[in-house]
Scaffold this active site. Structure first.
Site, PDB file in Angstrom:
ATOM      1  CB  SER A 142      -0.884   0.020   1.248  1.00  0.00           C
ATOM      2  OG  SER A 142      -1.543   1.258   1.358  1.00  0.00           O
ATOM      3  CE1 TYR A 155      -4.684  -1.705   4.838  1.00  0.00           C
ATOM      4  CE2 TYR A 155      -3.483   0.340   4.458  1.00  0.00           C
ATOM      5  CZ  TYR A 155      -4.126  -0.792   3.963  1.00  0.00           C
ATOM      6  OH  TYR A 155      -4.177  -1.014   2.596  1.00  0.00           O
TER       7      TYR A 155
HETATM    8  P1  NDP Z   1     -11.486  -5.500  -1.245  1.00  0.00           P
HETATM    9  O1  NDP Z   1     -12.127  -5.259   0.089  1.00  0.00           O
HETATM   10  O2  NDP Z   1     -12.312  -5.372  -2.458  1.00  0.00           O
HETATM   11  O3  NDP Z   1     -10.793  -6.923  -1.259  1.00  0.00           O
HETATM   12  C1  NDP Z   1     -10.177  -7.496  -0.144  1.00  0.00           C
HETATM   13  C2  NDP Z   1     -10.133  -8.987  -0.349  1.00  0.00           C
HETATM   14  O4  NDP Z   1      -9.460  -9.598   0.770  1.00  0.00           O
HETATM   15  C3  NDP Z   1     -11.509  -9.619  -0.451  1.00  0.00           C
HETATM   16  O5  NDP Z   1     -11.524 -10.530  -1.524  1.00  0.00           O
HETATM   17  C4  NDP Z   1     -11.653 -10.359   0.866  1.00  0.00           C
HETATM   18  O6  NDP Z   1     -12.421 -11.535   0.663  1.00  0.00           O
HETATM   19  C5  NDP Z   1     -10.215 -10.712   1.165  1.00  0.00           C
HETATM   20  N1  NDP Z   1      -9.987 -11.039   2.566  1.00  0.00           N
HETATM   21  C6  NDP Z   1     -10.099 -10.214   3.637  1.00  0.00           C
HETATM   22  N2  NDP Z   1      -9.856 -10.920   4.762  1.00  0.00           N
HETATM   23  C7  NDP Z   1      -9.596 -12.196   4.380  1.00  0.00           C
HETATM   24  C8  NDP Z   1      -9.300 -13.385   5.073  1.00  0.00           C
HETATM   25  N3  NDP Z   1      -9.200 -13.434   6.422  1.00  0.00           N
HETATM   26  N4  NDP Z   1      -9.125 -14.518   4.380  1.00  0.00           N
HETATM   27  C9  NDP Z   1      -9.215 -14.501   3.019  1.00  0.00           C
HETATM   28  N5  NDP Z   1      -9.485 -13.411   2.310  1.00  0.00           N
HETATM   29  C10 NDP Z   1      -9.680 -12.266   2.988  1.00  0.00           C
HETATM   30  O7  NDP Z   1     -10.265  -4.489  -1.276  1.00  0.00           O
HETATM   31  P2  NDP Z   1      -9.049  -4.265  -2.309  1.00  0.00           P
HETATM   32  O8  NDP Z   1      -9.230  -5.041  -3.536  1.00  0.00           O
HETATM   33  O9  NDP Z   1      -8.869  -2.798  -2.409  1.00  0.00           O
HETATM   34  O10 NDP Z   1      -7.835  -4.840  -1.454  1.00  0.00           O
HETATM   35  C11 NDP Z   1      -6.867  -5.718  -1.959  1.00  0.00           C
HETATM   36  C12 NDP Z   1      -5.508  -5.345  -1.370  1.00  0.00           C
HETATM   37  O11 NDP Z   1      -5.131  -4.052  -1.847  1.00  0.00           O
HETATM   38  C13 NDP Z   1      -5.478  -5.262   0.156  1.00  0.00           C
HETATM   39  O12 NDP Z   1      -4.313  -5.902   0.638  1.00  0.00           O
HETATM   40  C14 NDP Z   1      -5.397  -3.769   0.432  1.00  0.00           C
HETATM   41  O13 NDP Z   1      -4.750  -3.464   1.638  1.00  0.00           O
HETATM   42  C15 NDP Z   1      -4.604  -3.308  -0.782  1.00  0.00           C
HETATM   43  N6  NDP Z   1      -4.735  -1.875  -1.049  1.00  0.00           N
HETATM   44  C16 NDP Z   1      -5.921  -1.357  -1.465  1.00  0.00           C
HETATM   45  C17 NDP Z   1      -6.043   0.009  -1.676  1.00  0.00           C
HETATM   46  C18 NDP Z   1      -7.323   0.644  -2.100  1.00  0.00           C
HETATM   47  O14 NDP Z   1      -7.372   1.881  -2.156  1.00  0.00           O
HETATM   48  N7  NDP Z   1      -8.371  -0.115  -2.392  1.00  0.00           N
HETATM   49  C19 NDP Z   1      -4.890   0.915  -1.483  1.00  0.00           C
HETATM   50  C20 NDP Z   1      -3.699   0.269  -1.057  1.00  0.00           C
HETATM   51  C21 NDP Z   1      -3.629  -1.081  -0.850  1.00  0.00           C
HETATM   52  P3  NDP Z   1     -13.466 -12.185   1.700  1.00  0.00           P
HETATM   53  O15 NDP Z   1     -14.099 -11.059   2.463  1.00  0.00           O
HETATM   54  O16 NDP Z   1     -14.402 -12.921   0.790  1.00  0.00           O
HETATM   55  O17 NDP Z   1     -12.650 -13.095   2.548  1.00  0.00           O
END
Ligand code: NDP
Length: 242
Positions: A142, A155
């Site tokens: 991030s 975070y």
């Molecule tokens: P989303 O919330 O759309 O996706 C997050 C994903 O993580 C979901 O598929 C969720 O699936 C999964 N997840 C969360 N907890 C668990 C768990 N315990 N086990 C398995 N899967 C898990 O957000 P993003 O696509 O934005 O996030 C993806 C990555 O990008 C993250 O690491 C985030 O920190 C990073 N990021 C995002 C930014 C943004 O602005 N969006 C900026 C910087 C970094 P489910 O709930 O089905 O388990």
């Protein structure tokens, strides 16, 4: 021809956002994908969508904070495809709680989801990749690993930790031809932390933008490592004053 053709890519957090977009983008390059997240129905729907696009995908409902569930993820991937060439450690949750209001359970949940999960998945993938003689592990970090937001100690710590884990693994794995790298997105319009829908279009990236970068980083000859990428909105005050 893409080196990703026929390769097997495990993507965590594939049920939405960047992970879902990665699944579509890797399949478009001819890769087979293994989709991991907790929401099984979403993964199955994505498998159908990828199948309709001519792709091959396997859904494995996985809580990536759970050691046994991660072991099962890689067992299922190997049982179906017999190889794991690329691991995308993308699963993550957001948190905006000041330190004094952060219960230990919340701290642990954020660290487990964003950092320990990447360790668990890498630990499972490395022996497989060693046997194959090649592999690539890409962690989704991030911009918070460079410049934190206020009120985000858990975070921020998780993403700085992930940055450190990336470098440590990159060193330890290079002799075995496993490339470990990190992609730091800025603001991406996903469900993370309740969504970014209130921001204007030119202050967000789309999940497809992030997926394009990730696929580009993975779409290299095995002896090359695109070690680090950072994508920021041109107009956010990241680079300095003025
Ligand atoms: P989303 O919330 O759309 O996706 C997050 C994903 O993580 C979901 O598929 C969720 O699936 C999964 N997840 C969360 N907890 C668990 C768990 N315990 N086990 C398995 N899967 C898990 O957000 P993003 O696509 O934005 O996030 C993806 C990555 O990008 C993250 O690491 C985030 O920190 C990073 N990021 C995002 C930014 C943004 O602005 N969006 C900026 C910087 C970094 P489910 O709930 O089905 O388990």
């Amino acid at each position: 021809m893409s080196i990703l053709l026929g390769r097997v890519v495990v993507i965590t957090g594939a049920s939405s956002g960047i992970g879902e977009a990665c699944a579509l983008a890797f399949v478009a390059k001819g890769a087979k994908v293994v989709l991991a997240a907790r929401r099984a129905q979403r993964l199955e729907t994505l498998v159908d969508r990828l199948g309709a696009a001519g792709g091959e995908a396997l859904a494995v409902a996985t809580d990536v904070t759970n050691e046994d569930a991660v072991a099962n993820l890689f067992e299922q991937a190997m049982a179906r495809f017999g190889q794991v060439d690329v691991l995308i450690n993308n699963a993550g949750i957001a948190d905006s709680t000041p330190a004094e209001d952060t219960p230990l359970d919340l701290w642990r949940k954020v660290i487990d989801t964003n950092l320990t999960s990447a360790f668990l998945c890498a630990r499972a993938a490395i022996p497989i990749m060693k046997r194959q003689g090649h592999g690539r592990i890409l962690n989704v970090g991030s911009i918070s690993a460079k410049v934190p937001r206020a009120n985000s100690p858990a975070y921020t710590a998780s993403k700085w930790g992930l940055d450190g884990l990336t470098r440590a693994l990159a060193i330890d794995c290079r002799a075995d031809n496993i490339a470990v790298s990190v992609f730091h997105p800025g603001i991406v319009a996903t469900e993370l932390g309740g969504g970014m829908s209130s921001l204007p279009d030119d202050l967000v990236a789309q999940p497809e933008d992030a997926a394009d970068v990730i696929v580009h980083m993975a779409n290299l000859p095995d002896h090359l490592n695109f070690y680090e990428a950072l994508v920021v909105q041109n107009k956010i005050p990241f680079l300095g004053r003025g």
